[in-house]
Design a protein around this motif. Structure first.
Motif, PDB file in Angstrom:
ATOM      1  N   UNK A  78       7.133   6.155  11.992  1.00 45.84           N
ATOM      2  CA  UNK A  78       5.844   6.714  11.581  1.00 45.84           C
ATOM      3  C   UNK A  78       6.041   8.151  11.102  1.00 45.84           C
ATOM      4  N   UNK A  79       5.456   8.476   9.960  1.00 50.17           N
ATOM      5  CA  UNK A  79       5.616   9.818   9.399  1.00 50.17           C
ATOM      6  C   UNK A  79       4.539  10.773   9.892  1.00 50.17           C
ATOM      7  N   UNK A  80       3.482  10.210  10.494  1.00 46.88           N
ATOM      8  CA  UNK A  80       2.398  11.038  10.999  1.00 46.88           C
ATOM      9  C   UNK A  80       1.798  10.438  12.254  1.00 46.88           C
ATOM     10  N   UNK A  81       1.110  11.276  13.031  1.00 44.79           N
ATOM     11  CA  UNK A  81       0.521  10.815  14.292  1.00 44.79           C
ATOM     12  C   UNK A  81      -0.755  11.610  14.544  1.00 44.79           C
ATOM     13  N   UNK A  82      -1.894  10.929  14.524  1.00 42.93           N
ATOM     14  CA  UNK A  82      -3.174  11.588  14.760  1.00 42.93           C
ATOM     15  C   UNK A  82      -3.989  10.793  15.782  1.00 42.93           C
ATOM     16  N   UNK A  98       0.835  -1.206   0.000  1.00 43.10           N
ATOM     17  CA  UNK A  98       0.000   0.000   0.000  1.00 43.10           C
ATOM     18  C   UNK A  98       0.870   1.257   0.000  1.00 43.10           C
ATOM     19  N   UNK A  99       0.264   2.385  -0.321  1.00 36.64           N
ATOM     20  CA  UNK A  99       0.994   3.656  -0.256  1.00 36.64           C
ATOM     21  C   UNK A  99       1.120   4.117   1.189  1.00 36.64           C
ATOM     22  N   UNK A 100       0.081   3.804   1.978  1.00 36.62           N
ATOM     23  CA  UNK A 100       0.035   4.282   3.357  1.00 36.62           C
ATOM     24  C   UNK A 100      -0.697   3.282   4.243  1.00 36.62           C
ATOM     25  N   UNK A 101      -0.260   3.197   5.493  1.00 38.89           N
ATOM     26  CA  UNK A 101      -0.933   2.348   6.473  1.00 38.89           C
ATOM     27  C   UNK A 101      -1.449   3.219   7.608  1.00 38.89           C
ATOM     28  N   UNK A 102      -2.743   3.096   7.902  1.00 41.55           N
ATOM     29  CA  UNK A 102      -3.308   3.714   9.102  1.00 41.55           C
ATOM     30  C   UNK A 102      -3.104   2.693  10.213  1.00 41.55           C
ATOM     31  N   UNK A 103      -2.214   3.002  11.145  1.00 39.51           N
ATOM     32  CA  UNK A 103      -1.757   2.023  12.132  1.00 39.51           C
ATOM     33  C   UNK A 103      -2.204   2.375  13.547  1.00 39.51           C
ATOM     34  N   UNK A 163       9.073  -0.444   8.054  1.00 44.48           N
ATOM     35  CA  UNK A 163      10.019   0.576   7.591  1.00 44.48           C
ATOM     36  C   UNK A 163      11.375  -0.041   7.267  1.00 44.48           C
ATOM     37  N   UNK A 164      11.748  -1.076   8.018  1.00 47.39           N
ATOM     38  CA  UNK A 164      13.019  -1.755   7.765  1.00 47.39           C
ATOM     39  C   UNK A 164      13.007  -2.404   6.380  1.00 47.39           C
ATOM     40  N   UNK A 165      11.855  -2.967   6.011  1.00 43.87           N
ATOM     41  CA  UNK A 165      11.731  -3.662   4.729  1.00 43.87           C
ATOM     42  C   UNK A 165      11.448  -2.725   3.558  1.00 43.87           C
ATOM     43  N   UNK A 166      10.605  -1.733   3.788  1.00 45.83           N
ATOM     44  CA  UNK A 166      10.093  -0.932   2.674  1.00 45.83           C
ATOM     45  C   UNK A 166      10.522   0.534   2.675  1.00 45.83           C
ATOM     46  N   UNK A 167      11.134   0.996   3.757  1.00 51.32           N
ATOM     47  CA  UNK A 167      11.590   2.382   3.807  1.00 51.32           C
ATOM     48  C   UNK A 167      10.466   3.366   3.536  1.00 51.32           C
ATOM     49  N   UNK A 168      10.737   4.339   2.679  1.00 56.05           N
ATOM     50  CA  UNK A 168       9.744   5.372   2.383  1.00 56.05           C
ATOM     51  C   UNK A 168       8.748   4.973   1.299  1.00 56.05           C
ATOM     52  N   UNK A 169       8.845   3.731   0.809  1.00 53.65           N
ATOM     53  CA  UNK A 169       7.870   3.272  -0.189  1.00 53.65           C
ATOM     54  C   UNK A 169       6.482   3.125   0.435  1.00 53.65           C
ATOM     55  N   UNK A 170       6.454   2.876   1.745  1.00 51.20           N
ATOM     56  CA  UNK A 170       5.186   2.779   2.471  1.00 51.20           C
ATOM     57  C   UNK A 170       5.221   3.767   3.630  1.00 51.20           C
ATOM     58  N   UNK A 171       4.295   4.711   3.630  1.00 50.57           N
ATOM     59  CA  UNK A 171       4.207   5.681   4.718  1.00 50.57           C
ATOM     60  C   UNK A 171       3.262   5.157   5.794  1.00 50.57           C
ATOM     61  N   UNK A 172       3.542   5.519   7.036  1.00 53.51           N
ATOM     62  CA  UNK A 172       2.710   5.053   8.144  1.00 53.51           C
ATOM     63  C   UNK A 172       2.185   6.235   8.944  1.00 53.51           C
ATOM     64  N   UNK A 173       0.867   6.264   9.090  1.00 58.47           N
ATOM     65  CA  UNK A 173       0.202   7.296   9.884  1.00 58.47           C
ATOM     66  C   UNK A 173      -0.417   6.616  11.099  1.00 58.47           C
ATOM     67  N   UNK A 174       0.101   6.931  12.270  1.00 67.93           N
ATOM     68  CA  UNK A 174      -0.449   6.377  13.500  1.00 67.93           C
ATOM     69  C   UNK A 174      -1.807   7.020  13.782  1.00 67.93           C
ATOM     70  N   UNK A 175      -2.797   6.187  14.040  1.00 65.27           N
ATOM     71  CA  UNK A 175      -4.133   6.673  14.379  1.00 65.27           C
ATOM     72  C   UNK A 175      -4.522   5.965  15.669  1.00 65.27           C
ATOM     73  N   UNK A 176      -4.472   6.710  16.775  1.00 62.75           N
ATOM     74  CA  UNK A 176      -4.579   6.073  18.084  1.00 62.75           C
ATOM     75  C   UNK A 176      -5.331   6.941  19.081  1.00 62.75           C
ATOM     76  N   UNK A 177      -5.557   6.382  20.265  1.00 62.27           N
ATOM     77  CA  UNK A 177      -6.234   7.122  21.334  1.00 62.27           C
ATOM     78  C   UNK A 177      -5.234   7.739  22.303  1.00 62.27           C
ATOM     79  N   UNK A 178      -3.953   7.399  22.141  1.00 61.96           N
ATOM     80  CA  UNK A 178      -2.932   7.826  23.095  1.00 61.96           C
ATOM     81  C   UNK A 178      -2.162   9.054  22.604  1.00 61.96           C
TER      82      UNK A 178
END
Length: 211
Positions: free
Chosen positions: A100-104, A49-54, A71-86
């Motif tokens: 993670x490139x983002x945190x919401x 995927x282009x991005x993972x909502x994690x 990130x170890x396997x795919x680097x910047x090919x897959x971006x990760x946006x943390x979506x959490x309650x914390x």
């Protein structure tokens, strides 16, 4: 461009809600769903995927460990946006350090979430204000690496453009250099500032008045 998204969350109702809303966006496609971190790692490999909502807290493997693996396997090919309650620093800092490139937070408005996704994939920052505050506090307690490893004038120019959220192509155009040269400068900047991604570099630059 269609944005392919993988949703990783152990709560079925959360995944269903995200899928329901994101499917209403013409430029977003749901690539798949994972109910724990281990599944997220496997699906990242197979679906690309282009991005993972994690989500952060999940069984089998949590979001931070999953992020590290991906990130170890795919680097910047897959971006990760943390979506959490914390929103506390004990969760924010490890998540960003993991890659993670983002945190919401999950109380984000749906339209704001979509905007965050688009901004992140265009090279801009996507951080909740509380996450930004924790990162700036963390940075302020450290001895600034740029005092030891001075940036060249050109590296400072590139960092200034990066902090504006520009892509490599846009930076190259602004500074009249090639994209390959931009990538080299960014790699050197990351090394000198001891950061691992554009978000951390931009926050560092703002904190230390480098941009």
């Amino acid at each position: 461009m269609t944005i392919r998204i993988l949703i990783a969350d152990d709560h079925h109702v959360v995944r269903r809600g995200l899928v329901f809303f994101l499917k209403t966006q013409k430029d977003i496609e749901i690539a798949g769903e994972a109910k724990n971190g281990a599944e997220a790692v496997q699906l990242a490999d197979s679906l690309r995927p282009d991005l993972i909502l994690m989500d952060l807290m999940m069984p089998v493997m949590d979001g931070i460990e999953a992020t590290k693996e991906i990130k170890k396997k795919h680097g910047n090919d897959i971006q990760i946006l943390m979506l959490t309650s914390f929103s506390d620093q004990n969760h924010v800092i490890p998540a960003i350090e993991a890659g993670a490139a983002g945190y919401q937070l999950k109380d984000i408005e749906p339209d704001e979430l979509v905007e965050s996704i688009r901004k992140l994939l265009s090279g801009e920052n996507s951080l909740h204000p509380k996450a930004t505050n924790h990162l700036l506090t963390r940075i302020s307690k450290q001895d600034p690496p740029h005092k030891i490893h001075a940036l060249t004038k050109r590296e400072k120019d590139v960092l200034a453009e990066l902090t504006k959220g520009k892509s490599n192509k846009e930076i190259a155009s602004s500074l009249f250099i090639t994209e390959k040269t931009v990538k080299t400068h960014i790699s050197n900047i990351f090394s000198k500032l001891e950061v691992s991604d554009r978000t951390q570099a931009a926050l560092y630059a703002v904190k230390h008045n480098l941009a």
